[in-house]
Design an enzyme around this catalytic site. Structure first.
Site, PDB file in Angstrom:
ATOM      1  CD  GLU A 121      -2.842  -1.378   2.329  1.00 43.32           C
ATOM      2  OE1 GLU A 121      -2.901  -0.447   3.144  1.00 43.32           O
ATOM      3  OE2 GLU A 121      -3.623  -2.358   2.338  1.00 43.32           O
ATOM      4  CD  GLU A 268      -2.527  -7.165   3.120  1.00 48.88           C
ATOM      5  OE1 GLU A 268      -3.173  -6.589   4.015  1.00 48.88           O
ATOM      6  OE2 GLU A 268      -1.407  -6.788   2.745  1.00 48.88           O
TER       7      GLU A 268
END
Ligand SMILES: *[C@@H]1O[C@H](CO)[C@@H](O)[C@H](O)[C@H]1NC(C)=O
Ligand SMILES: *[C@@H]1O[C@H](CO)[C@@H](O)[C@H](O)[C@H]1NC(C)=O
Ligand SMILES: *[C@@H]1O[C@H](CO)[C@@H](O)[C@H](O)[C@H]1NC(C)=O
Ligand SMILES: *[C@@H]1O[C@H](CO)[C@@H](O)[C@H](O)[C@H]1NC(C)=O
Ligand SMILES: *[C@@H]1O[C@H](CO)[C@@H](O)[C@H](O)[C@H]1NC(C)=O
Length: 278
Positions: A121, A268
């Protein structure tokens, strides 16, 4: 989002599994981080994976014990460049080449490494590293080409849903325009290298930030009662699961930038084991 009565839910499941099954194949894998204090020995972890018939893992860091223990299994492995490593790799092709030699080439073909996840991220976690993200991906890819591993090992970068400005309804989702140029370069890279978009999609966060708009069942893969159906008003797709809506929002954001041929893989998802504070 519109609340409507029940109708067969079809369009989304076909679109989704069509894409996935033609390009990568549907699977469920697990993420493994080794910076915890109570992780069993790597060989025990791999024995557990085999016992549970887990076919895919993602390692958050290129842990040597895990990479060795995964050798000669049929488990496919995504290995992670940590956020701390992204800057150095994005600034230096030789650092990237050394990383590939040490963490990828050294373990193949015994360990079936299929992708490198560059950072975690990055755009939202360490926005100041955004300018080096695509260079880092490029340098790693070039190092794989030099090692003749680029056909087996893809390079991508997991992003959170926070790079998408407004995920609902999915049909009108777009990337936050602050990230246009970086996202555009990422998508170009993914298309040019036949790679895929890595998405971290947590219905939990969307649920807790939605001010009670969505029923809890929608976030938890549980059946929705007829009065709680979630429908995209533009496509009339009925969403029985927020997870599917997040994936579609990502496909639509990619298409809004005129890239239509890039698969999305969810790298995820999950739910806090003890629930949120509330
Ligand atoms: C994997 O199998 C090969 C061939 O049998 C063997 O040479 C190698 O040592 C094995 N690697 C590991 C880490 O067990
Ligand atoms: C490694 O994974 C790839 C991608 O799914 C697969 O095609 C290949 O057969 C696997 N290789 C081994 C040795 O299991
Ligand atoms: C878009 O990103 C900028 C910069 O990170 C942020 O300030 C803004 O709140 C975001 N907008 C939306 C709608 O998420
Ligand atoms: C980002 O791209 C969108 C869609 O093309 C466009 O509407 C928007 O103006 C762009 N934003 C910036 C900051 O370039
Ligand atoms: C996408 O393509 C359409 C049609 O060619 C064009 O109107 C639009 O400006 C393009 N958008 C971007 C972000 O390039």
């Amino acid at each position: 989002m519109v609340l409507m009565t029940l109708k067969p839910w079809l369009a989304i499941s076909i679109l989704f599994s069509f894409f996935i099954s033609n390009v990568i194949g549907a699977f469920v894998g697990i993420n493994i981080g080794t910076d915890v204090t109570n992780l069993p020995p790597a060989s025990d972890v791999v024995a557990l994976l085999k016992a549970r018939q887990i076919t895919h893992v993602r390692l958050f860091n290129a842990d040597a014990h895990m990479l060795n223990a995964l050798a000669n299994t049929s488990i496919e492995v995504i290995i992670g460049v940590t956020n701390e490593e992204v800057l150095g790799i994005g600034e230096s092709p030789s650092t990237a080449a050394a990383w590939v030699n040490r963490n990828v080439a050294a373990y193949m073909p015994g360990t079936n490494i299929t992708a490198i996840a560059v950072g975690s991220e990055v755009l939202t976690a360490i926005p100041n590293a955004a300018p080096v993200l695509v260079p880092a991906m490029n340098y790693l890819h070039k190092a794989l080409v030099a090692s003749r591993l680029n056909n087996q090992v893809k390079v991508s970068t997991p992003q959170s849903m926070d790079v998408i400005a407004k995920a609902f309804p999915p049909s009108t989702a777009t990337f936050n325009s602050s990230w246009n140029s970086t996202i555009f370069q990422i998508l170009q890279f993914l298309r040019n290298t036949n790679s895929y978009y890595m998405l971290n999609a947590y219905p939990y966060y969307e649920y807790v930030h939605s001010d009670g708009i969505f029923p809890i069942e929608y976030a938890l893969f549980q059946p929705l009662s007829a009065v709680k159906q979630i429908v995209d008003p533009n496509t009339l797709f009925h969403y029985v699961s927020m997870f599917d809506a997040l994936v579609d929002a990502t496909y639509n954001s990619i298409e809004a930038l005129n890239f239509s041929d890039i698969p999305v893989v969810v790298t995820e998802t999950g739910w806090p084991w003890a629930g949120g504070s509330n």
